[in-house]
Design an enzyme around this catalytic site. Sequence first.
Site, short mmCIF file in Angstrom:
data_model
loop_
_atom_site.label_atom_id
_atom_site.label_comp_id
_atom_site.label_asym_id
_atom_site.label_seq_id
_atom_site.Cartn_x
_atom_site.Cartn_y
_atom_site.Cartn_z
N SER A 182 0.80 -1.21 0.00
CA SER A 182 0.00 0.00 0.00
C SER A 182 0.84 1.27 0.00
O SER A 182 1.51 1.57 -0.98
CB SER A 182 -0.95 -0.06 1.20
OG SER A 182 -1.95 0.90 1.11
N GLN A 231 -9.17 3.38 0.08
CA GLN A 231 -10.40 3.25 0.85
C GLN A 231 -10.77 4.57 1.54
O GLN A 231 -9.89 5.30 2.01
CB GLN A 231 -10.28 2.16 1.93
CG GLN A 231 -10.33 0.75 1.41
CD GLN A 231 -9.09 0.35 0.65
OE1 GLN A 231 -7.98 0.63 1.06
NE2 GLN A 231 -9.27 -0.31 -0.49
N LYS A 271 -0.87 -4.00 -3.35
CA LYS A 271 -2.19 -3.47 -2.96
C LYS A 271 -2.33 -2.07 -3.55
O LYS A 271 -1.67 -1.13 -3.13
CB LYS A 271 -2.32 -3.43 -1.44
CG LYS A 271 -3.77 -3.17 -1.01
CD LYS A 271 -3.91 -1.90 -0.24
CE LYS A 271 -5.37 -1.65 0.07
NZ LYS A 271 -5.61 -0.27 0.48
#
Length: 473
Positions: A292, A321, A317
């Site tokens: 991420s 979100q 990733k």
Amino acid sequence: MLGGSVLTLALTGSSFATQATTGEGLLASVSSGLKQDEAKKIGTALDLIQSNYYQDVDRSKLVDGAINGMMQSLDDPYSSYMGKKTAEEFEETIEGSFSGIGAEVSSEDGNVVVVSPIKGSPAEKAGIRAKDVILTVNGESLHGLELNDAVAKIRGPKGSEAKLTIKRSGSAAPIEYTIVRADVDLETVKAHMEPGKVGVIEITQFSQNTGERFKQELSKLEKEGMEGLVIDVRNDPGGVLSVVIDIAEQFVPKGKVIVQVEDKNQKREQTLSKGSGKSYPVALLMNKGSASASEILAGALQQSAGAKLLGENSFGKGTVQTSFNKQFGDGSLLKITIAKWLTPNGSWIHKKGIKPDIAVAQPDYYSVAPINKDTTLKYNMNNTDIKSAQTMLDALGYKPGRKDGFFDQKTVTAVKSFQKAQKLSESGNVDAKTAEALETALIKHIRDPKNDNQLKAGIAEVQKEIAASAANH
């Protein structure tokens, strides 16, 4: 603290967040989000269950279950619903501390998969690895559970035991771990100077204070005469988007792209650096537990700042979100994937990761499975626990002569030598005490920077670039 909406790039039920500017009215009321026939259908189902189910039911649990069902239907491990208690735990992690084993996890095909053990946590000390699948906790299966329910079973009060059964790629049989839960206090930035004026800054995750701590440590190293930098984001599961942008901006020259975010309408928004870059060489260390926000930093430094990436392929990733909590009014929270992020050159690394410029593997003992303490290993036996013991003995310099799992006479001699050094009974058998001593000694060995192939390679690469720059001048 959590506000009405939060933007996060973390992977778990205990993720990290920061304020964002998204619509406040997205989940303002059920009636505004449901068509009349949809509302009637859901209401009818609630009434039928409450009227006809053979036991009394908690209506609030039914409503929560309906929301969970909607989130699960998205088939996205990073979109989830959190009840009040789980949302409070989410907030604890944002603030930088919580109680548990200290591992970031995600849900994949109904399995709970470790993204990364947090550095210095009980999970890391026990030997949990990125990509491990947690099958059971204290005898309870996690398969098929909603991620937040699984996280609740893994976490627990300080001092309590979590007995995990792990499935690991390359291991034929499940591996058993007993981990004592502890307070995980997240000091996210550590720094030191290596010979040759090479600074090393380790980032364990991108939480709210990480950007400021990074600036402090970087400034300190620069004042000490640093001529090159290694940034270590191995086993860093991610965190706050604004923080990683803030850190990347210190190395990416003004006007160059740090990251791109693309919404469902394929509209892209670029974040351009306002910084000036650095004149000294920079390298970044990563592994399969770098996810991420770590991957955002890796992509930005590689593609917009000319940094070298070393180590292993990263996790992969590539989604963003946003979490909403004000709209429900009861302390619960909804986390939804709203976009994907792309590297400066437009690559989407989701489920693929980023390849290092220079691949550097760690020794085999870094991923060795723990030894089952229930059985004493003896001469002429042959199994995977003996293979683990031989791998540990070899790493520690006791040279069993083989690492295939067969307990021969040379292995007996190696075990006796280790037992003598540890002041244990020199039986030549690997009993529970010997196994524990082997594992403890190996962890100490792994934590010695002299045995870290990737760190040594990163330092050597930066030293080489410093020398080349000096020669050119």
